[in-house]
Design a protein around this motif. Structure first.
Motif, mmCIF file in Angstrom:
data_model
loop_
_atom_site.group_PDB
_atom_site.id
_atom_site.type_symbol
_atom_site.label_atom_id
_atom_site.label_comp_id
_atom_site.label_asym_id
_atom_site.label_seq_id
_atom_site.Cartn_x
_atom_site.Cartn_y
_atom_site.Cartn_z
ATOM 1 N N GLY A 197 14.428 -34.739 -8.438
ATOM 2 C CA GLY A 197 14.708 -33.385 -7.965
ATOM 3 C C GLY A 197 14.338 -33.146 -6.529
ATOM 4 O O GLY A 197 14.314 -31.994 -6.076
ATOM 5 N N THR A 198 14.044 -34.213 -5.765
ATOM 6 C CA THR A 198 13.616 -34.055 -4.373
ATOM 7 C C THR A 198 14.664 -34.545 -3.378
ATOM 8 O O THR A 198 14.380 -34.619 -2.173
ATOM 9 N N ALA A 199 15.863 -34.886 -3.842
ATOM 10 C CA ALA A 199 16.908 -35.409 -2.953
ATOM 11 C C ALA A 199 17.346 -34.354 -1.944
ATOM 12 O O ALA A 199 17.410 -33.159 -2.252
ATOM 13 N N ARG A 200 17.684 -34.826 -0.734
ATOM 14 C CA ARG A 200 18.121 -33.955 0.351
ATOM 15 C C ARG A 200 19.571 -34.273 0.698
ATOM 16 O O ARG A 200 19.928 -35.446 0.896
ATOM 17 N N VAL A 201 20.392 -33.256 0.755
ATOM 18 C CA VAL A 201 21.822 -33.436 1.004
ATOM 19 C C VAL A 201 22.035 -34.136 2.344
ATOM 20 O O VAL A 201 21.490 -33.719 3.375
ATOM 21 N N GLY A 202 22.825 -35.192 2.318
ATOM 22 C CA GLY A 202 23.164 -35.934 3.519
ATOM 23 C C GLY A 202 22.113 -36.924 3.967
ATOM 24 O O GLY A 202 22.337 -37.688 4.912
ATOM 25 N N ARG A 203 20.961 -36.963 3.276
ATOM 26 C CA ARG A 203 19.870 -37.847 3.700
ATOM 27 C C ARG A 203 19.379 -38.770 2.597
ATOM 28 O O ARG A 203 18.774 -39.804 2.884
ATOM 29 N N SER A 204 19.605 -38.406 1.366
ATOM 30 C CA SER A 204 19.115 -39.213 0.249
ATOM 31 C C SER A 204 20.218 -40.107 -0.286
ATOM 32 O O SER A 204 21.395 -39.747 -0.260
ATOM 33 N N ASP A 205 19.805 -41.273 -0.782
ATOM 34 C CA ASP A 205 20.787 -42.171 -1.376
ATOM 35 C C ASP A 205 20.781 -42.019 -2.896
ATOM 36 O O ASP A 205 19.908 -41.375 -3.472
#
Length: 277
Positions: A57-65
């Protein structure tokens, strides 16, 4: 008595992540991956899993794979690896929410083997979120943050260092692919931080996947190296495309911190059991 971070009341590591924690922006990516995995691997697939920031739940749009693990009923073939590579490329191309996709291929027998009990088995049971099929964690033990777990997960750092030198040289060479520097900065930084954390994990007596928390736990026991480990955590979270930073990283973090860390790890926990080539 309160449980330590990442542990339950009995002192076992609590499994990270769940499908319910997948951020809304990433749910279309996960849905697409689920459908394509079934279509591509069919009956060869035993089970599929998510891991990393997306199910936490910590993914960042455009930065996480997007991180996937597929357990096949038989040993993966070169054709399977090519299929997984094509899947990753397609997902990365079609979904701007993710900054790359990576799929690990393993066999059911490998996950459940005695050799992988405290490495791949632990990884699946504690860090992977079931996506498809029967969960192999049901056949694995509960895990504590013990020395054997530290040894078998990250006790091979000395073997990684020569490969990192080569990868850094390739990424900073003229004509290197776009994004190569960022990929190497992110991957090597995260590996160093996780190794530093598992070095102290049995003493810290807990678990976390947060890079900054890992670096602080390490620094509490090895303050001399704390600033470099914090820098590695920062670069793992916010990687750079600057080749100069990666070249400097080679000296300060791979040659100096990495070499010391490999020696200290072997002294404290021993060396990881050799795997077949």
């Amino acid at each position: 008595m309160a449980a330590r971070p990442g542990l339950d009341q009995q002192g076992f590591i609590v499994r990270e992540g769940s499908l319910a924690r997948v951020p809304p922006a990433f749910r279309p990516v996960v849905d697409a991956a689920r459908g394509r995995i079934v279509a591509l691997f069919g009956e060869r697939l035993h089970s599929a899993y998510l891991y990393g920031s997306v199910p936490r739940g910590t993914a960042r749009v455009g930065r996480s794979d997007l991180d996937l693990l597929l357990a096949l009923r038989e040993e993966p073939t070169e054709a399977d690896r090519a299929t997984a590579g094509a899947l990753d490329a397609a997902l990365d191309r079609e979904f701007e929410q993710i900054d790359g996709s990576g799929t690990l291929l393993v066999s059911r027998a490998q996950v459940l083997s005695d050799l992988e009990r405290h490495d791949l088995g632990w990884f699946l049971a504690c860090l992977c979120t079931p996506l498809l099929g029967a969960d192999l964690a049901e056949h694995l033990p509960r895990y504590r943050p013990a020395s054997i777990l530290a040894r078998e997960t990250n006790g091979d750092l000395a073997l990684c260092l020569p490969r990192w030198r080569r990868l850094i040289a390739e990424a900073t060479a003229p004509g290197a692919p776009a994004g190569a520097v960022r990929v190497r900065v992110r991957g090597i930084s995260r590996h160093l931080v996780r190794t530093g954390f598992t070095l102290v994990m049995p003493r810290w007596d807990g678990w976390t996947s947060d890079l900054y928390e890992m670096a602080e736990a390490f620094a509490a026991y090895y303050p001399r190296w704390g600033p470099r480990m914090r820098e590695a955590a920062s670069l793992g979270h916010e990687p750079t495309d600057d080749p100069a930073v990666l070249r400097s990283f080679l000296r300060s973090h791979v040659e100096e911190l990495g070499s010391w860390l490999a020696e200290e790890y072997a002294r404290v926990h021993g060396v990881k059991t050799p795997r077949p080539t």
